[in-house]
Scaffold this motif. Structure first.
Motif, PDB file in Angstrom:
ATOM      1  N   GLU A  88       0.849  -1.205   0.000  1.00 52.79           N
ATOM      2  CA  GLU A  88       0.000   0.000   0.000  1.00 52.79           C
ATOM      3  C   GLU A  88       0.881   1.251   0.000  1.00 52.79           C
ATOM      4  O   GLU A  88       0.929   1.996   0.987  1.00 52.79           O
ATOM      5  CB  GLU A  88      -0.927  -0.014   1.233  1.00 52.79           C
ATOM      6  N   PRO A  89       1.584   1.485  -1.125  1.00 53.42           N
ATOM      7  CA  PRO A  89       2.595   2.563  -1.136  1.00 53.42           C
ATOM      8  C   PRO A  89       2.010   3.964  -0.969  1.00 53.42           C
ATOM      9  O   PRO A  89       2.725   4.877  -0.565  1.00 53.42           O
ATOM     10  CB  PRO A  89       3.259   2.411  -2.512  1.00 53.42           C
ATOM     11  N   THR A  90       0.722   4.145  -1.237  1.00 54.96           N
ATOM     12  CA  THR A  90       0.172   5.498  -1.111  1.00 54.96           C
ATOM     13  C   THR A  90      -0.347   5.794   0.300  1.00 54.96           C
ATOM     14  O   THR A  90      -0.697   6.938   0.601  1.00 54.96           O
ATOM     15  CB  THR A  90      -0.988   5.717  -2.115  1.00 54.96           C
ATOM     16  N   ALA A  91      -0.398   4.779   1.147  1.00 59.31           N
ATOM     17  CA  ALA A  91      -0.897   5.006   2.521  1.00 59.31           C
ATOM     18  C   ALA A  91       0.128   5.801   3.330  1.00 59.31           C
ATOM     19  O   ALA A  91       1.335   5.637   3.145  1.00 59.31           O
ATOM     20  CB  ALA A  91      -1.170   3.669   3.199  1.00 59.31           C
ATOM     21  N   LYS A  92      -0.381   6.630   4.242  1.00 58.78           N
ATOM     22  CA  LYS A  92       0.531   7.415   5.090  1.00 58.78           C
ATOM     23  C   LYS A  92       1.308   6.510   6.042  1.00 58.78           C
ATOM     24  O   LYS A  92       2.447   6.757   6.367  1.00 58.78           O
ATOM     25  CB  LYS A  92      -0.277   8.432   5.916  1.00 58.78           C
ATOM     26  N   HIS A  93       0.636   5.500   6.525  1.00 61.15           N
ATOM     27  CA  HIS A  93       1.248   4.523   7.434  1.00 61.15           C
ATOM     28  C   HIS A  93       0.302   3.323   7.521  1.00 61.15           C
ATOM     29  O   HIS A  93      -0.766   3.321   6.911  1.00 61.15           O
ATOM     30  CB  HIS A  93       1.525   5.124   8.812  1.00 61.15           C
TER      31      HIS A  93
END
Ligand code: GUN
Ligand code: FE
Length: 429
Positions: free
Chosen positions: A239-244
């Motif tokens: 999930e590379p676009t998630a903040k964390h």
């Protein structure tokens, strides 16, 4: 049916607030219709006619709450614990959980789980089942029969799962819906809880669907968060676009939009912790599991100071021991190591603070009326005969509770109550 008033007599110990216990030696708890009417040093006049249940010389404490336990992994206790999380899941856990497709196997295995919860004095628990709807429904039915309180989850996983233990997104959502329709209002003290296993095994489509279902059915949520460094790295790859990590659940309505428990929470960033506080996420702290799978030491003092709610958990079978008393011992030991080796600003918790977390702390997930003996609370209690662990000195109630936690075991528990009902050993024949 209206019940007669009962007075339980004994040496009472409970923790109405974090850091504040109440001790009444040779006191009384008045109980009517399963609820506590009051705790007294002397019997009030108006209760003179009550039925006396005399446990003089024994301890009366609240039942323990286990906030995270994988029921199908009970069969695997103690196995494969020289591995870390991801290889352990693949080699031991998924193959075992797959067996619960067979309902006869599930029945045999779940009988043992419920008997052990009863034996160890865990009066309420938050459980993972498997992906199988039928076995999960069976577990709920059996728990109801036992009289124990529980939340039980049909697990969801539609990616990175072996072929023999996998659902498609649509199957997973359809089965979850059907399961909620079947069980949502079926039992008084056993409730369903939405259970995406963790981000690596759930696609964004599945997570979104589950977030919507949780809201539609108004049910609680449980999952895993920031347990192991390899797991966390995998989540950022997936999930590379998630903040964390927490942001993934949050984006899909699975992070406090309904009351939520997240297991482990060892490695959260400052930003994640702020979000957990804001969304009132309860942390299920399972020190045995965190040790066994080399996951790490969760910063419990820091969470508590921030106002993040915490409960204790066995995390069977990452953890090996069902006893929540023994989880207190382990939690206390690792907090001391953390303090000495890592972070002297986060001092270890006292025994009474841990006791709160093991009872009322986790109990808060079930409601404001669970985990202590305040007026109006459910009478969930254990009667402890600690005579076999006494020494030759007189000991006060606090010392006896401490000793029971550290050196006692299930044999010291002589009676168990949930909502005022005395529970016999579960029998499913
Ligand atoms: N993360 C995802 N699944 C599991 C599990 O079964 N046990 C533990 N400890 N962590 C998990
Ligand atoms: Fe777990």
């Amino acid at each position: 049916m209206r019940e007669v008033l009962k007075l339980f007599k004994g040496d009472i110990y409970h923790t109405p607030k974090f850091g504040k216990h109440e001790i009444i030696e040779n006191g009384y708890i008045a109980v009517k219709n399963g609820q506590v009417l009051g705790v007294y040093k002397e019997v009030p006049k108006e209760h003179n006619m009550a039925e006396l249940i005399d446990h003089s010389g024994k301890l009366i404490i609240p039942g323990f709450i286990d906030t995270h336990f994988h029921a199908p992994q009970f069969t695997n206790r103690g196995l494969g614990l020289d591995k870390e999380l991801l290889p352990w899941l693949e080699t031991y856990t998924f193959p075992e959980e797959a067996k619960y497709e067979n309902i006869k196997y599930a029945k045999k295995a779940y009988e043992k789980v419920i008997i052990e919860l009863w034996r160890q004095g865990t009066t309420r628990s938050v459980l993972f089942g498997t992906i199988h709807r039928e076995a999960t429904e069976l577990l709920m039915e059996m728990l109801d029969k036992s009289g124990l309180g529980a939340m039980v989850g049909k697990v969801n996983m539609d990616r990175n799962a072996p072929e023999f233990y996998h659902e498609t997104t649509q199957e997973s959502l359809n089965e979850t819906r059907k399961w909620l329709e079947n069980t949502k209002d079926r039992y008084e003290r056993v409730k369903p809880i939405i259970t995406p296993r963790f981000v690596p095994t759930c696609t964004p489509e599945l997570l979104s669907g589950l977030g919507a279902i949780a809201k539609e059915f108004n049910v609680k949520i449980q999952s895993h968060l920031s347990e192991n460094k390899g797991e966390i790295a995998w989540v950022s790859e997936l999930e590379p676009t998630a903040k964390h990590y927490a942001d993934v659940y949050n984006t899909h309505g699975l992070f406090g939009d309904q009351p939520t428990i997240q297991a482990h929470c060892i490695w959260n960033t400052k930003e994640e912790l702020e979000l957990m506080k804001e969304k009132k996420i309860m942390v299920a702290h399972s020190p045995h599991s965190n040790n066994n799978l080399s996951s790490g030491i969760a910063p419990i003092r820091k969470l508590v100071d921030m106002g993040i709610p915490v409960g204790l958990a066995s995390d069977i079978s990452g953890g090996h021991d069902v006893s929540i008393a023994k989880a207190i011992v382990s939690a206390s030991q690792v907090a001391k190591l953390r303090w000495v080796y890592l972070d002297d600003s986060n001092k270890p918790l006292s025994t009474s603070e841990w006791f709160y977390i093991a009872t009322k702390g986790g109990g808060q997930f079930f409601g404001d009326n669970i985990g202590s003996f305040e007026k109006g609370n459910e009478f969930d209690a254990l009667i402890i005969d600690d005579s076999n662990i006494a020494d030759i000195n007189p000991r006060d109630v606090m010392e006896r509770v401490e000793r029971y936690i550290y050196v006692g075991d299930d044999r010291n528990i002589v009676e168990r109550y949930v909502s005022g009902n005395k529970l016999d050993k579960p029998n499913f024949n």
